[in-house]
Design a protein around this motif. Structure first.
Motif, mmCIF file in Angstrom:
data_model
loop_
_atom_site.group_PDB
_atom_site.id
_atom_site.type_symbol
_atom_site.label_atom_id
_atom_site.label_comp_id
_atom_site.label_asym_id
_atom_site.label_seq_id
_atom_site.Cartn_x
_atom_site.Cartn_y
_atom_site.Cartn_z
ATOM 1 N N LYS A 98 0.842 -1.185 0.000
ATOM 2 C CA LYS A 98 0.000 0.000 0.000
ATOM 3 C C LYS A 98 0.881 1.241 0.000
ATOM 4 C CE LYS A 98 -3.694 2.349 2.472
ATOM 5 N NZ LYS A 98 -4.565 2.363 3.666
ATOM 6 N N ARG A 99 0.695 2.079 -1.002
ATOM 7 C CA ARG A 99 1.487 3.299 -1.108
ATOM 8 C C ARG A 99 0.621 4.501 -0.725
ATOM 9 N NH1 ARG A 99 6.186 2.014 -3.414
ATOM 10 N NH2 ARG A 99 6.291 0.180 -4.755
ATOM 11 N N VAL A 100 1.154 5.351 0.129
ATOM 12 C CA VAL A 100 0.431 6.536 0.592
ATOM 13 C C VAL A 100 0.847 7.720 -0.276
ATOM 14 C CG1 VAL A 100 -0.009 8.079 2.524
ATOM 15 C CG2 VAL A 100 0.338 5.637 2.929
ATOM 16 N N THR A 101 -0.109 8.372 -0.894
ATOM 17 C CA THR A 101 0.182 9.520 -1.747
ATOM 18 C C THR A 101 0.098 10.809 -0.946
ATOM 19 O OG1 THR A 101 -2.136 9.799 -2.388
ATOM 20 C CG2 THR A 101 -0.792 8.294 -3.728
ATOM 21 N N ILE A 102 0.561 11.908 -1.569
ATOM 22 C CA ILE A 102 0.507 13.215 -0.907
ATOM 23 C C ILE A 102 -0.938 13.619 -0.650
ATOM 24 C CG2 ILE A 102 0.996 15.677 -1.212
ATOM 25 C CD1 ILE A 102 3.473 14.887 -2.761
ATOM 26 N N SER A 103 -1.847 13.298 -1.596
ATOM 27 C CA SER A 103 -3.256 13.655 -1.416
ATOM 28 C C SER A 103 -3.863 12.923 -0.227
ATOM 29 C CB SER A 103 -4.046 13.342 -2.697
ATOM 30 O OG SER A 103 -3.946 11.962 -3.013
ATOM 31 N N ASP A 104 -3.431 11.675 -0.009
ATOM 32 C CA ASP A 104 -3.921 10.924 1.160
ATOM 33 C C ASP A 104 -3.477 11.594 2.452
ATOM 34 O OD1 ASP A 104 -5.112 9.010 -0.438
ATOM 35 O OD2 ASP A 104 -3.334 7.728 -0.476
ATOM 36 N N LYS A 105 -2.217 12.030 2.496
ATOM 37 C CA LYS A 105 -1.705 12.715 3.677
ATOM 38 C C LYS A 105 -2.404 14.056 3.899
ATOM 39 C CE LYS A 105 1.464 9.992 5.369
ATOM 40 N NZ LYS A 105 1.335 9.486 6.772
ATOM 41 N N ALA A 106 -2.690 14.763 2.798
ATOM 42 C CA ALA A 106 -3.387 16.048 2.897
ATOM 43 C C ALA A 106 -4.789 15.848 3.461
ATOM 44 C CB ALA A 106 -3.454 16.723 1.530
ATOM 45 N N LEU A 107 -5.465 14.784 3.020
ATOM 46 C CA LEU A 107 -6.815 14.491 3.519
ATOM 47 C C LEU A 107 -6.773 14.131 4.996
ATOM 48 C CD1 LEU A 107 -9.818 14.091 2.855
ATOM 49 C CD2 LEU A 107 -9.298 11.705 2.286
ATOM 50 N N GLU A 108 -5.765 13.331 5.391
ATOM 51 C CA GLU A 108 -5.609 12.966 6.800
ATOM 52 C C GLU A 108 -5.351 14.200 7.653
ATOM 53 O OE1 GLU A 108 -2.674 10.253 9.662
ATOM 54 O OE2 GLU A 108 -2.457 10.201 7.476
ATOM 55 N N ALA A 109 -4.517 15.123 7.153
ATOM 56 C CA ALA A 109 -4.213 16.353 7.886
ATOM 57 C C ALA A 109 -5.460 17.200 8.069
ATOM 58 C CB ALA A 109 -3.152 17.149 7.147
ATOM 59 N N SER A 110 -6.288 17.280 7.020
ATOM 60 C CA SER A 110 -7.516 18.088 7.114
ATOM 61 C C SER A 110 -8.475 17.515 8.153
ATOM 62 C CB SER A 110 -8.208 18.161 5.745
ATOM 63 O OG SER A 110 -8.725 16.889 5.369
ATOM 64 N N PHE A 111 -8.542 16.189 8.253
ATOM 65 C CA PHE A 111 -9.397 15.553 9.258
ATOM 66 C C PHE A 111 -8.907 15.870 10.671
ATOM 67 C CE2 PHE A 111 -10.778 11.992 6.152
ATOM 68 C CZ PHE A 111 -11.849 12.775 5.724
ATOM 69 N N LYS A 112 -7.570 15.839 10.843
ATOM 70 C CA LYS A 112 -7.005 16.117 12.168
ATOM 71 C C LYS A 112 -7.241 17.571 12.582
ATOM 72 C CE LYS A 112 -3.494 12.495 12.213
ATOM 73 N NZ LYS A 112 -2.044 12.182 12.286
ATOM 74 N N VAL A 113 -7.137 18.491 11.615
ATOM 75 C CA VAL A 113 -7.408 19.902 11.903
ATOM 76 C C VAL A 113 -8.876 20.085 12.263
ATOM 77 C CG1 VAL A 113 -7.524 22.216 10.918
ATOM 78 C CG2 VAL A 113 -5.528 20.774 10.469
ATOM 79 N N ALA A 114 -9.777 19.427 11.529
ATOM 80 C CA ALA A 114 -11.208 19.511 11.814
ATOM 81 C C ALA A 114 -11.523 18.971 13.209
ATOM 82 C CB ALA A 114 -11.992 18.730 10.759
ATOM 83 N N GLU A 115 -10.782 17.902 13.601
ATOM 84 C CA GLU A 115 -10.980 17.340 14.937
ATOM 85 C C GLU A 115 -10.554 18.329 16.014
ATOM 86 O OE1 GLU A 115 -9.618 13.406 17.562
ATOM 87 O OE2 GLU A 115 -8.608 13.901 15.678
ATOM 88 N N LEU A 116 -9.419 19.020 15.795
ATOM 89 C CA LEU A 116 -8.964 20.023 16.762
ATOM 90 C C LEU A 116 -9.961 21.170 16.884
ATOM 91 C CD1 LEU A 116 -5.174 20.211 15.845
ATOM 92 C CD2 LEU A 116 -6.165 19.284 17.944
ATOM 93 N N ILE A 117 -10.503 21.616 15.754
ATOM 94 C CA ILE A 117 -11.490 22.699 15.774
ATOM 95 C C ILE A 117 -12.715 22.289 16.580
ATOM 96 C CG2 ILE A 117 -13.091 24.040 14.350
ATOM 97 C CD1 ILE A 117 -10.968 23.966 12.122
ATOM 98 N N ALA A 118 -13.167 21.036 16.367
ATOM 99 C CA ALA A 118 -14.351 20.543 17.080
ATOM 100 C C ALA A 118 -14.082 20.413 18.577
ATOM 101 C CB ALA A 118 -14.774 19.201 16.494
ATOM 102 N N LYS A 119 -12.887 19.908 18.936
ATOM 103 C CA LYS A 119 -12.571 19.725 20.356
ATOM 104 C C LYS A 119 -12.493 21.059 21.088
ATOM 105 C CE LYS A 119 -10.115 15.294 20.246
ATOM 106 N NZ LYS A 119 -8.796 14.611 20.416
ATOM 107 N N ASN A 120 -12.057 22.105 20.388
ATOM 108 C CA ASN A 120 -11.971 23.422 21.010
ATOM 109 C C ASN A 120 -13.272 24.216 20.893
ATOM 110 O OD1 ASN A 120 -8.990 24.124 21.902
ATOM 111 N ND2 ASN A 120 -8.855 22.860 20.064
ATOM 112 N N MET A 121 -14.301 23.552 20.353
ATOM 113 C CA MET A 121 -15.640 24.137 20.221
ATOM 114 C C MET A 121 -15.620 25.473 19.481
ATOM 115 S SD MET A 121 -17.583 23.133 23.747
ATOM 116 C CE MET A 121 -16.258 22.990 24.924
ATOM 117 N N ASN A 122 -14.794 25.533 18.416
ATOM 118 C CA ASN A 122 -14.775 26.701 17.552
ATOM 119 C C ASN A 122 -15.681 26.479 16.349
ATOM 120 O OD1 ASN A 122 -12.865 28.335 18.957
ATOM 121 N ND2 ASN A 122 -11.233 26.987 18.243
ATOM 122 N N SER A 123 -16.086 27.556 15.747
ATOM 123 C CA SER A 123 -16.917 27.453 14.544
ATOM 124 C C SER A 123 -16.108 26.810 13.422
ATOM 125 C CB SER A 123 -17.381 28.843 14.115
ATOM 126 O OG SER A 123 -18.013 28.772 12.857
#
Length: 208
Positions: A3-28
């Motif tokens: 299984k090869r991980v592409t840059i787009s896969d990493k970018a998508l994973e990063a966006s999910f992690k940022v969205a999780e941080l936003i939700a945990k801090n109860m920001n819009s």
């Protein structure tokens, strides 16, 4: 199946992690578009410019060395805070009648730190840069076995390519070795010197 991980896969994973941080801090959720995304663009653009500037400086230094042909090296191998071996290389050359010292590279020694490993890293750098160790007139080192070993050290391997190369020992390391050798004798001399200075100061204060 690999299984090869592409840059787009990493970018998508990063966006999910940022969205999780936003939700945990109860920001819009819009803070991602209004603040985080622009901030990320600024950071990426700044880092890209820094890399371009570093590459440009490196190209200028290498071009000057090529024009002068003769150069010398100062090589040191050290371990960083993450316990990884790093090889540092400084170059000295003449530029407009001035002796110039410039940082050439810092590369990780990924496997072992033998003389051959060090030689391969240095030699590969010069070959890729269009330079040759045949024009290296001298190497300054700290005297480590991997550098100055009689049979397999970096210096031995380098002198096979250029027998005229002159090897010197770093003056700073010489001072450190002397301090270790003298030990208590040096400390006694310094203490006596301090006592003499303090005695003279006391006499001057009384006379005044």
């Amino acid at each position: 199946m690999i299984k090869r991980v592409t840059i787009s896969d990493k970018a998508l994973e990063a966006s999910f992690k940022v969205a999780e941080l936003i939700a945990k801090n109860m920001n819009s959720h819009v803070i991602g578009e209004k603040l985080i995304r622009p901030a990320c663009l600024v950071m990426v653009e700044t880092i890209r410019r820094i890399n371009e500037m570093a590459d440009d400086i490196n190209d200028i230094v290498l071009e000057k060395i090529k024009n002068q042909k003769l150069f010398s090296l100062q090589i040191d191998e050290s371990t960083d805070r993450t316990s990884k071996a790093q090889l540092l290389d400084f170059g000295r050359f003449v530029d407009n009648s001035n002796i110039v010292e410039q940082f050439l590279f810092c590369k990780e020694l990924k496997s072992t730190t033998t003389g051959k490993d060090i030689f391969d890293v240095v030699n590969n750098f010069f070959e890729k840069s269009g330079l040759s160790l045949n024009y290296c007139c001298g190497v300054c080192t700290d005297g480590a076995p991997s550098i100055t070993g009689k049979y397999k050290g970096f210096v031995t391997l380098a002198k096979i390519k250029n027998p005229a190369m002159i090897i010197t020992h770093c003056f700073i390391h010489r001072e450190a070795l002397v301090a270790k050798t003298l030990g208590e004798k040096m400390l006694k001399v310094l203490n006596d010197a301090i006592k003499i200075v303090n005695y003279i100061k006391n006499i001057e204060n009384k006379d005044s």
